[in-house]
Design a protein around this motif. Sequence first.
Motif, PDB file in Angstrom:
ATOM      1  N   MET A 273       0.839  -1.186   0.000  1.00 14.14           N
ATOM      2  CA  MET A 273       0.000   0.000   0.000  1.00 14.14           C
ATOM      3  C   MET A 273       0.881   1.245   0.000  1.00 14.14           C
ATOM      4  O   MET A 273       1.429   1.606   1.035  1.00 14.14           O
ATOM      5  N   HIS A 274       1.020   1.862  -1.159  1.00 12.08           N
ATOM      6  CA  HIS A 274       1.961   2.975  -1.281  1.00 12.08           C
ATOM      7  C   HIS A 274       1.261   4.316  -1.451  1.00 12.08           C
ATOM      8  O   HIS A 274       0.162   4.392  -1.988  1.00 12.08           O
ATOM      9  N   TYR A 275       1.952   5.337  -0.940  1.00 10.41           N
ATOM     10  CA  TYR A 275       1.440   6.702  -1.029  1.00 10.41           C
ATOM     11  C   TYR A 275       2.517   7.593  -1.639  1.00 10.41           C
ATOM     12  O   TYR A 275       3.705   7.270  -1.558  1.00 10.41           O
ATOM     13  N   GLY A 276       2.072   8.706  -2.209  1.00 12.41           N
ATOM     14  CA  GLY A 276       3.022   9.655  -2.778  1.00 12.41           C
ATOM     15  C   GLY A 276       3.035  10.947  -1.992  1.00 12.41           C
ATOM     16  O   GLY A 276       2.027  11.339  -1.396  1.00 12.41           O
ATOM     17  N   GLY A 277       4.172  11.604  -1.981  1.00 15.28           N
ATOM     18  CA  GLY A 277       4.281  12.906  -1.317  1.00 15.28           C
ATOM     19  C   GLY A 277       5.080  13.877  -2.176  1.00 15.28           C
ATOM     20  O   GLY A 277       6.021  13.467  -2.865  1.00 15.28           O
ATOM     21  N   ILE A 278       4.674  15.134  -2.144  1.00  8.83           N
ATOM     22  CA  ILE A 278       5.437  16.187  -2.823  1.00  8.83           C
ATOM     23  C   ILE A 278       5.726  17.300  -1.821  1.00  8.83           C
ATOM     24  O   ILE A 278       4.813  17.777  -1.154  1.00  8.83           O
ATOM     25  N   GLU A 279       6.976  17.666  -1.722  1.00 11.09           N
ATOM     26  CA  GLU A 279       7.341  18.883  -0.996  1.00 11.09           C
ATOM     27  C   GLU A 279       7.768  19.881  -2.060  1.00 11.09           C
ATOM     28  O   GLU A 279       8.853  19.776  -2.632  1.00 11.09           O
ATOM     29  N   ALA A 280       6.850  20.793  -2.358  1.00  9.94           N
ATOM     30  CA  ALA A 280       7.087  21.734  -3.452  1.00  9.94           C
ATOM     31  C   ALA A 280       7.639  23.025  -2.882  1.00  9.94           C
ATOM     32  O   ALA A 280       6.900  23.819  -2.294  1.00  9.94           O
ATOM     33  N   GLY A 281       8.922  23.218  -3.017  1.00  2.00           N
ATOM     34  CA  GLY A 281       9.554  24.424  -2.482  1.00  2.00           C
ATOM     35  C   GLY A 281       9.828  25.430  -3.585  1.00  2.00           C
ATOM     36  O   GLY A 281       9.766  25.089  -4.775  1.00  2.00           O
ATOM     37  N   GLY A 282      10.159  26.627  -3.198  1.00  3.85           N
ATOM     38  CA  GLY A 282      10.444  27.668  -4.165  1.00  3.85           C
ATOM     39  C   GLY A 282      11.700  27.388  -4.984  1.00  3.85           C
ATOM     40  O   GLY A 282      11.844  27.864  -6.106  1.00  3.85           O
ATOM     41  N   THR A 283      12.631  26.622  -4.426  1.00  7.73           N
ATOM     42  CA  THR A 283      13.850  26.341  -5.186  1.00  7.73           C
ATOM     43  C   THR A 283      13.939  24.887  -5.658  1.00  7.73           C
ATOM     44  O   THR A 283      14.528  24.609  -6.678  1.00  7.73           O
ATOM     45  N   LYS A 284      13.342  23.946  -4.878  1.00  8.81           N
ATOM     46  CA  LYS A 284      13.364  22.560  -5.361  1.00  8.81           C
ATOM     47  C   LYS A 284      12.075  21.799  -5.034  1.00  8.81           C
ATOM     48  O   LYS A 284      11.362  22.137  -4.082  1.00  8.81           O
ATOM     49  N   PHE A 285      11.812  20.811  -5.851  1.00  9.64           N
ATOM     50  CA  PHE A 285      10.710  19.874  -5.623  1.00  9.64           C
ATOM     51  C   PHE A 285      11.294  18.562  -5.105  1.00  9.64           C
ATOM     52  O   PHE A 285      12.263  18.053  -5.674  1.00  9.64           O
ATOM     53  N   VAL A 286      10.713  18.040  -4.038  1.00 10.32           N
ATOM     54  CA  VAL A 286      11.053  16.695  -3.590  1.00 10.32           C
ATOM     55  C   VAL A 286       9.807  15.829  -3.786  1.00 10.32           C
ATOM     56  O   VAL A 286       8.709  16.213  -3.371  1.00 10.32           O
ATOM     57  N   CYS A 287       9.954  14.702  -4.442  1.00 13.75           N
ATOM     58  CA  CYS A 287       8.849  13.755  -4.610  1.00 13.75           C
ATOM     59  C   CYS A 287       9.266  12.440  -3.977  1.00 13.75           C
ATOM     60  O   CYS A 287      10.418  12.015  -4.113  1.00 13.75           O
ATOM     61  N   ALA A 288       8.339  11.801  -3.288  1.00 17.43           N
ATOM     62  CA  ALA A 288       8.677  10.528  -2.658  1.00 17.43           C
ATOM     63  C   ALA A 288       7.506   9.576  -2.714  1.00 17.43           C
ATOM     64  O   ALA A 288       6.348   9.988  -2.781  1.00 17.43           O
ATOM     65  N   VAL A 289       7.843   8.292  -2.675  1.00 14.57           N
ATOM     66  CA  VAL A 289       6.849   7.244  -2.497  1.00 14.57           C
ATOM     67  C   VAL A 289       7.171   6.591  -1.165  1.00 14.57           C
ATOM     68  O   VAL A 289       8.339   6.386  -0.829  1.00 14.57           O
ATOM     69  N   GLY A 290       6.120   6.335  -0.385  1.00 11.88           N
ATOM     70  CA  GLY A 290       6.347   5.757   0.926  1.00 11.88           C
ATOM     71  C   GLY A 290       5.263   4.768   1.288  1.00 11.88           C
ATOM     72  O   GLY A 290       4.300   4.579   0.526  1.00 11.88           O
ATOM     73  N   ASP A 291       5.427   4.171   2.451  1.00 12.40           N
ATOM     74  CA  ASP A 291       4.404   3.214   2.896  1.00 12.40           C
ATOM     75  C   ASP A 291       3.358   3.920   3.763  1.00 12.40           C
ATOM     76  O   ASP A 291       3.419   5.133   3.960  1.00 12.40           O
ATOM     77  N   GLU A 292       2.429   3.149   4.282  1.00 16.75           N
ATOM     78  CA  GLU A 292       1.306   3.741   5.033  1.00 16.75           C
ATOM     79  C   GLU A 292       1.742   4.301   6.387  1.00 16.75           C
ATOM     80  O   GLU A 292       0.978   4.994   7.061  1.00 16.75           O
ATOM     81  N   ASN A 293       2.980   4.003   6.782  1.00 21.55           N
ATOM     82  CA  ASN A 293       3.490   4.558   8.036  1.00 21.55           C
ATOM     83  C   ASN A 293       4.378   5.786   7.843  1.00 21.55           C
ATOM     84  O   ASN A 293       5.022   6.239   8.778  1.00 21.55           O
ATOM     85  N   GLY A 294       4.430   6.281   6.628  1.00 21.89           N
ATOM     86  CA  GLY A 294       5.237   7.479   6.388  1.00 21.89           C
ATOM     87  C   GLY A 294       6.700   7.185   6.126  1.00 21.89           C
ATOM     88  O   GLY A 294       7.512   8.110   6.060  1.00 21.89           O
ATOM     89  N   ASN A 295       7.066   5.906   5.989  1.00 22.00           N
ATOM     90  CA  ASN A 295       8.458   5.583   5.653  1.00 22.00           C
ATOM     91  C   ASN A 295       8.709   5.822   4.175  1.00 22.00           C
ATOM     92  O   ASN A 295       7.933   5.365   3.333  1.00 22.00           O
ATOM     93  N   ILE A 296       9.815   6.481   3.884  1.00 20.33           N
ATOM     94  CA  ILE A 296      10.141   6.808   2.500  1.00 20.33           C
ATOM     95  C   ILE A 296      10.782   5.601   1.822  1.00 20.33           C
ATOM     96  O   ILE A 296      11.741   5.017   2.332  1.00 20.33           O
ATOM     97  N   ILE A 297      10.240   5.205   0.659  1.00 20.77           N
ATOM     98  CA  ILE A 297      10.780   4.068  -0.092  1.00 20.77           C
ATOM     99  C   ILE A 297      11.683   4.560  -1.218  1.00 20.77           C
ATOM    100  O   ILE A 297      12.764   4.033  -1.453  1.00 20.77           O
ATOM    101  N   GLU A 298      11.213   5.579  -1.914  1.00 24.76           N
ATOM    102  CA  GLU A 298      12.023   6.131  -3.004  1.00 24.76           C
ATOM    103  C   GLU A 298      11.792   7.634  -3.069  1.00 24.76           C
ATOM    104  O   GLU A 298      10.675   8.102  -2.844  1.00 24.76           O
ATOM    105  N   ARG A 299      12.833   8.382  -3.345  1.00 25.34           N
ATOM    106  CA  ARG A 299      12.657   9.828  -3.475  1.00 25.34           C
ATOM    107  C   ARG A 299      13.521  10.394  -4.583  1.00 25.34           C
ATOM    108  O   ARG A 299      14.596   9.861  -4.880  1.00 25.34           O
ATOM    109  N   ILE A 300      13.033  11.446  -5.205  1.00 26.59           N
ATOM    110  CA  ILE A 300      13.843  12.185  -6.174  1.00 26.59           C
ATOM    111  C   ILE A 300      13.678  13.666  -5.874  1.00 26.59           C
ATOM    112  O   ILE A 300      12.737  14.069  -5.190  1.00 26.59           O
ATOM    113  N   GLN A 301      14.586  14.462  -6.409  1.00 27.91           N
ATOM    114  CA  GLN A 301      14.364  15.901  -6.314  1.00 27.91           C
ATOM    115  C   GLN A 301      14.938  16.600  -7.529  1.00 27.91           C
ATOM    116  O   GLN A 301      15.843  16.088  -8.198  1.00 27.91           O
TER     117      GLN A 301
END
Lengths: 286, 286
Positions: free
Chosen positions: B1-29
């Motif tokens: 069961m995976h979820y996606g997250g985006i931290e959209a900042g003024g200088t960089k974007f961080v995107c991550a896929v994680g599990d239902e407990n908020g653990n990060i599985i993969e991230r790019i920026q």
Amino acid sequence: MHYGGIEAGGTKFVCAVGDENGNIIERIQFPTLTPEETIPKVIEFFQKHEIRALGVGSFGPIDINVKSDTYGYITSTPKTAWTNYPFLQALQKELNIPIGFNTDVNVAALGEVTLGAAKGMENCLYITVGTGIGAGAVVQGNLLQGFSHPEMGHILVRRHEEDSYTGKCPYHKDCLEGLAAGPAIEERWGKKGIELENNSKVWEMEAYYIAQALMQYILVLSPEKIILGGGVMKQQQVFPLIRENVASFINGYVELPPLEEYIVPPSLGDNAGITGALILAKQSEQ
Amino acid sequence: MHYGGIEAGGTKFVCAVGDENGNIIERIQFPTLTPEETIPKVIEFFQKHEIRALGVGSFGPIDINVKSDTYGYITSTPKTAWTNYPFLQALQKELNIPIGFNTDVNVAALGEVTLGAAKGMENCLYITVGTGIGAGAVVQGNLLQGFSHPEMGHILVRRHEEDSYTGKCPYHKDCLEGLAAGPAIEERWGKKGIELENNSKVWEMEAYYIAQALMQYILVLSPEKIILGGGVMKQQQVFPLIRENVASFINGYVELPPLEEYIVPPSLGDNAGITGALILAKQSEQ
């Protein structure tokens, strides 16, 4: 279906019985003496009526954290007879009904958001400027609370350049309450606010301080409506000055509703608190 | 069961896929360029993963009022390519899953209250001091919101008596951000904060301003924990100075937890935001 409400102030207690819509059916008031003198009168009034639940808006500081051992107490008030007084417990012992317990100003905000100037909104801020300055808020439909209730009256403000008055707050000297509550006005100008109605300098300075506080509250809470009550705010001429100062401080940084609709007196007038207490009573049943 | 997250900042974007407990599985920026350049990369990343929902913590100002016609937009940002950009809609169109949308700092507060320094609490405040100053909060379990999101970084502060710097905020000149964000430090002292590590005057002044802001936030929100993140707060030597100033400003007026436990760095470090975004994703399913 009747409910009870108490607006417990530092100088007087108001008790009322109302219906499920917050309409007041009967009310009494008496001076705030010691708990031993005052609480029996409260109990006696409510025992005469069949009420399903009671709501209390109290002067403070009080403990509103339900997980705390002293939940329902008036805590470190300068009114020594009430220091560490188990207010909620004293009522529960005799009345044995659900009781909602919160600050006088949070409860007034609840009154105004349910039936007053902020009716239909999810967020509003209620500020009273009188003997002291206090504020309560409804945020996303809930009475604002963190580890304790807000103490917004003591935030720091910048001095007006013509103000040389030291400030009256025993903790912070020249915080908002120390510079802008009724006793500060009286000490600075040598007369009570009500006698200074025509002295424009007084209200220009007062508006300068209150508007600074509103700027801070707006940037933190983003309320949908700001309601200013209390004795000092009976000076209606200060409202336009506050709005002008708020516009100047915010300087277009956040979009606000037209300020004459946004910064207003309580539409429940002096009944904001007791009406909110009746609404809190009903909520306490759930 | 995976979820996606985006931290959209003024200088960089961080995107991550994680599990239902908020653990990060993969991230790019990648750097924040124009929407036309940046959004396709975001979509491409999430289309490679099977995610149930997405959480977005965005730079602002943004519209987070679900009743508004422009809900999900980035609104009046100085980054002109993103002004009035329908961010949420652009994501929904391609991804067709539930999406939670809030500010970068509110989402970081959510991360810290769920898995970080404020774990298990109902209320926390998250402040970032970097290129700008922003703050988010969880209040009684909800992300703080009124008619809009908080803009706490622009509150007014009293000047340090030795500070003659004009201030850098285009709206308010010497508000908190105008005096205490990274660019203000650099302009006042002629060097970046990171090069001023050993100049105690810099951090004394910085602590004076930040502590004033904390006093205001404490008196309004009564948070159970205050978390200070962002580039400037990497200067750990400023924390004890902030705590000293807070104690001095509050002056015993409200009871606070021991300040070394109360005013702390994010325990999720630079992952507070992206972790909060994953948690917001899960909440958006409900």
